[in-house]
Design an enzyme around this catalytic site. Structure first.
Site, mmCIF file in Angstrom:
data_model
loop_
_atom_site.group_PDB
_atom_site.id
_atom_site.type_symbol
_atom_site.label_atom_id
_atom_site.label_comp_id
_atom_site.label_asym_id
_atom_site.label_seq_id
_atom_site.Cartn_x
_atom_site.Cartn_y
_atom_site.Cartn_z
ATOM 1 C CD GLU A 21 -70.664 95.999 -11.257
ATOM 2 O OE1 GLU A 21 -70.783 97.105 -11.772
ATOM 3 O OE2 GLU A 21 -71.254 95.802 -10.041
ATOM 4 C CG PHE A 48 -66.494 110.045 -11.039
ATOM 5 C CD1 PHE A 48 -67.012 109.918 -10.120
ATOM 6 C CD2 PHE A 48 -66.901 109.311 -12.014
ATOM 7 C CE1 PHE A 48 -68.332 109.268 -9.977
ATOM 8 C CE2 PHE A 48 -68.398 108.765 -11.997
ATOM 9 C CZ PHE A 48 -68.927 108.855 -10.708
ATOM 10 C CD GLN A 49 -67.743 105.332 -11.570
ATOM 11 O OE1 GLN A 49 -67.700 104.976 -12.555
ATOM 12 N NE2 GLN A 49 -69.029 104.728 -11.051
#
Length: 567
Positions: A57, A119-120
Site C-alpha cells: 500500500e 478484525f482489521q
C-alpha cells in the site's frame, strides 16, 4: 461499462462514478475485505478506469504521488481497512509536507462495529488527521457524492495536499439515488487569497532600490503553473535566481540567471550570498530548515519579500517584510510589470567567483574524477549526455539524491520528482512508476541508493506486470551513505549499523523479468548507460560507486548558511 442512467445504485458503484466524474482514469491500490465491494464495482468499470495493483500500500501512495507530480492531476490510491490503511500513512505524510494533490480511499469495517476492535479495524481518521489536508469517514451511502466532490476540490485547490476518505463496508453496499455535482467552494475555506496590489507595489519598490537582490524559488512556481511568469520575472528584473530541491526544473538548468541550489548540500555561492543580499525574494517556498540552517543568522541583513499562497507560511520561520499573498502566477505577472531591469554585474560576479571555488574544490572531484572508483556525480553527468536534460529524474533519499539534484540537467518543468520535506527512503521506485504513467511520452529514470531501494524493492513486480518502461539506476556503495557521512564527520567514524551486506540486485531484477546489468569500472559506464537508455523496456542498472565518498558542499546541522563547508 455499466449503464450510467440507473440512479438507484450502491455506495460502491457511486464511488466509481464519482471518480469518473472527476476525470480520474488511473488508480493505485491493493484490495482487501473492507473495500471489496468497491473493487467489485471497479471490475465492472475496468474499461473506463485503470487500476494498478502495487505490491504494498505504501507503493500505491508513492505511485500516486509520482503520477500527480508529472501529470499535474490528482493522484488516487485505495486500500482496505486496518493494516492496508495504515500502510498508506507514510505516503500521505510525504504528500502533505510536499504539497502533492492526492485522494486516498480506504475501506472500513461496518458502522455497527466501529469502536469494537473488530478484525482489521483501525481509527484511520484519527491516525491520518495530522498528515492530511482533510479527512472524513463516510457511514451512509448518500454522503459519498458530496464528500468525494469536496475531497477532490480540497486536494487540488490552493496549496494542494492529500485527502483521506474512509468508507464503512455497509455504506458501500447501501443503495441510494445517485446524483453528482462538482464542488466549487467550501464555506470558510479560501484556497487562493485575493492579491493586494499595494503589497505588490511595495515589493516592487524594494526590488527597484536593491543593489544585491536574490530570488529563491520553490515548488510553488510549479504547482501554480507559473513557470512562464517566473521566467519572465527573472529575465525582466535581471536578478540572480536560486532554487530549493522541490523547485528544481521550473527554470531550465542552463538558464543564464539560474545560479544553483540553496540548502544543506546546495551550491556554495547561493548559500554564502544569502547572508549578503539586501533583498531576498522568496517565491513559492517555505523556508525549510534544510534551506535556512540556523534561523538566528539567516539573511538578517535582507529585506524579505515572500510570494506565497498559504497564509500560514508567511513569517512562520523567516519574517516577511513584504508579504505578497496569492497565486504566484498572478503576483509574478504584476510584479514583472513594475520592476526595472538591472545588470547587477558586480553582484553576479560574486556568484561566479564562488562557483569557481566550488568547481575546483568539489565539482571536479565529483564529475571528472581521477581516482579508480566510480563516483555518483559522473553517473549523473553520463545520463545528462544522453537525455540532454529532457528526462524525468526520480530520486530517493540520501547522498544519491543530493548528487542527482546538484548535477542533473533539466529543460522542462515537472522533471524532478523527489521526497523533499519528509525524506522518505523507498519513495523513488514506486514514484517512478507513477511518474512514467503520468508522462508516458517521457524518459523516466529512478536514481536510488542501495538502502532505499530495498525498502520498496517489491514494486519491481508492479513494473513487470504493467510493463512500465522505467529505468532504474541503483548507486551502490554498500552503505547507508548519508548516515555514514554524518557518522564520519560528526561521530568519529563510528559506523553504527550503516554498512550493508547487499543481495545480488541484478539477479533479483532478472527474477522479475527485467533486463539488468552491473557496472563497476569507469570504462564500462558509458556503454551501459547508452544500452539502458536505448531500451524501450524496463531496465535495471547497478553502478558500484566509491564506498566512502561524501557529498559537499555541506552545512552542518545548526550552522549558518555562511558556514557551508567545501570539504
Amino acid at each position: 461499462m455499466k449503464n450510467q442512467e440507473t440512479n438507484n445504485i450502491s455506495g460502491a458503484e457511486a464511488v466509481i462514478r464519482c471518480l469518473l466524474k472527476e476525470g480520474v482514469d488511473l488508480i493505485y491500490g491493493y484490495p482487501g475485505g473492507a473495500i471489496m465491494p468497491i473493487y467489485d464495482e471497479l471490475y465492472k468499470y475496468r474499461d473506463d478506469l485503470r487500476h494498478v495493483l502495487t505490491r504494498h500500500e505504501q507503493g500505491a501512495t508513492h505511485s500516486a504521488q509520482g503520477y500527480a507530480r508529472t501529470s499535474g492531476k490528482v493522484g488516487v490510491a485505495m486500500a482496505t481497512s486496518g493494516p492496508g490503511a495504515t500502510n498508506l500513512v507514510t505516503g500521505i505524510a510525504d504528500a502533505q509536507i510536499d504539497s502533492t494533490p492526492m485522494v486516498c480511499i480506504t475501506g472500513q469495517v461496518a458502522s455497527h462495529l466501529l469502536g469494537s476492535d473488530a478484525f482489521q479495524e483501525t481509527d484511520i481518521i484519527g491516525i491520518s488527521t495530522p498528515v492530511t489536508k482533510w479527512s472524513y469517514q463516510i457511514t451512509k451511502a448518500s454522503e459519498i457524492p458530496e464528500v468525494l466532490a469536496k475531497a477532490f476540490y480540497i486536494a487540488r485547490s490552493g496549496r494542494p495536499g492529500p485527502v483521506l476518505i474512509d468508507i464503512t463496508k455497509d455504506a458501500q453496499f447501501e443503495l441510494f439515488d445517485f446524483a453528482y455535482k462538482k464542488c466549487k467552494a467550501v464555506r470558510s475555506y479560501i484556497p487562493v487569497p485575493s492579491l493586494d496590489i499595494t503589497q505588490v507595489e511595495a515589493a516592487a519598490e524594494a526590488i527597484n532600490q536593491a543593489k544585491k537582490p536574490m530570488i529563491i524559488w520553490g515548488q510553488g512556481v510549479i504547482l501554480g503553473e507559473a513557470e512562464e511568469e517566473f521566467k519572465n520575472f527573472v529575465e525582466s528584473s535581471g536578478i540572480p535566481a536560486v532554487w530549493t530541491i522541490l523547485g528544481l526544473s521550473a527554470l531550465p538548468t542552463k538558464h543564464p540567471l539560474n545560479y544553483g541550489m540553496v540548502g544543506m548540500h546546495g551550491n556554495y555561492g547561493p548559500n554564502v550570498l544569502t547572508n549578503e543580499c539586501d533583498v531576498l525574494i522568496a517565491v513559492g517556498m517555505r523556508f525549510d530548515d534544510r534551506v535556512t540552517g540556523n534561523l538566528a543568522t539567516y539573511a538578517k541583513q535582507a529585506k524579505v519579500i515572500h510570494l506565497e499562497i498559504d497564509p500560514a507560511e508567511i513569517s512562520k520561520n523567516v519574517e516577511a517584510h513584504y508579504p505578497v499573498l496569492g497565486n504566484c502566477k498572478e503576483s509574478l505577472s504584476k510584479l514583472s510589470s513594475l520592476v526595472k531591469h538591472e545588470d547587477y554585474t558586480d553582484w553576479k560576479q560574486l556568484f561566479a567567483d564562488h562557483m569557481q571555488q566550488e568547481i575546483e574544490a568539489v565539482i571536479k572531484n565529483d564529475t571528472q574524477p581521477t581516482k579508480e572508483g566510480l563516483t555518483m556525480g559522473e553517473v549523473i553527468v553520463g545520463i545528462n549526455k544522453y537525455t540532454k536534460g529532457d528526462a524525468v529524474i526520480v530520486t530517493d533519499v540520501g547522498q544519491h539524491q543530493m548528487i542527482a539534484c546538484r548535477y542533473a540537467e533539466f529543460i522542462k518543468s515537472k522533471s524532478n520528482v523527489t521526497s523533499g520535506g519528509l525524506g522518505t527512503m523507498g519513495f523513488a521506485l514506486p514514484a517512478a512508476i507513477g511518474a512514467k504513467m503520468g508522462a508516458e511520452d517521457r524518459e523516466v529514470i529512478a536514481i536510488i541508493g542501495d538502502g532505499g531501494y530495498q525498502m520498496t524493492i517489491q514494486e519491481l513486480g508492479t513494473i513487470f506486470q504493467n510493463k512500465t518502461a522505467v529505468k532504474i539506476v541503483v548507486l551502490n556503495n554498500d552503505y547507508l551513505g548519508m548516515v555514514r557521512q554524518w557518522q564520519q564527520l560528526f561521530f568519529d567514524k563510528r559506523y553504527a549499523s550503516t554498512e550493508m551486506t547487499n543481495p545480488d540486485f541484478v539477479t533479483i531484477a532478472k527474477g522479475y523479468h527485467i533486463e539488468a546489468n552491473r557496472v563497476s569500472k569507469r570504462e564500462d559506464l558509458d556503454s551501459a548507460l547508452k544500452t539502458m537508455l536505448d531500451s524501450d523496456e524496463p531496465y535495471f542498472l547497478e553502478v558500484c560507486v566509491e564506498k566512502e565518498a561524501n557529498v559537499f558542499p555541506m552545512i552542518p546541522t545548526g550552522a549558518s548558511v555562511s558556514d557551508i563547508r567545501l570539504k
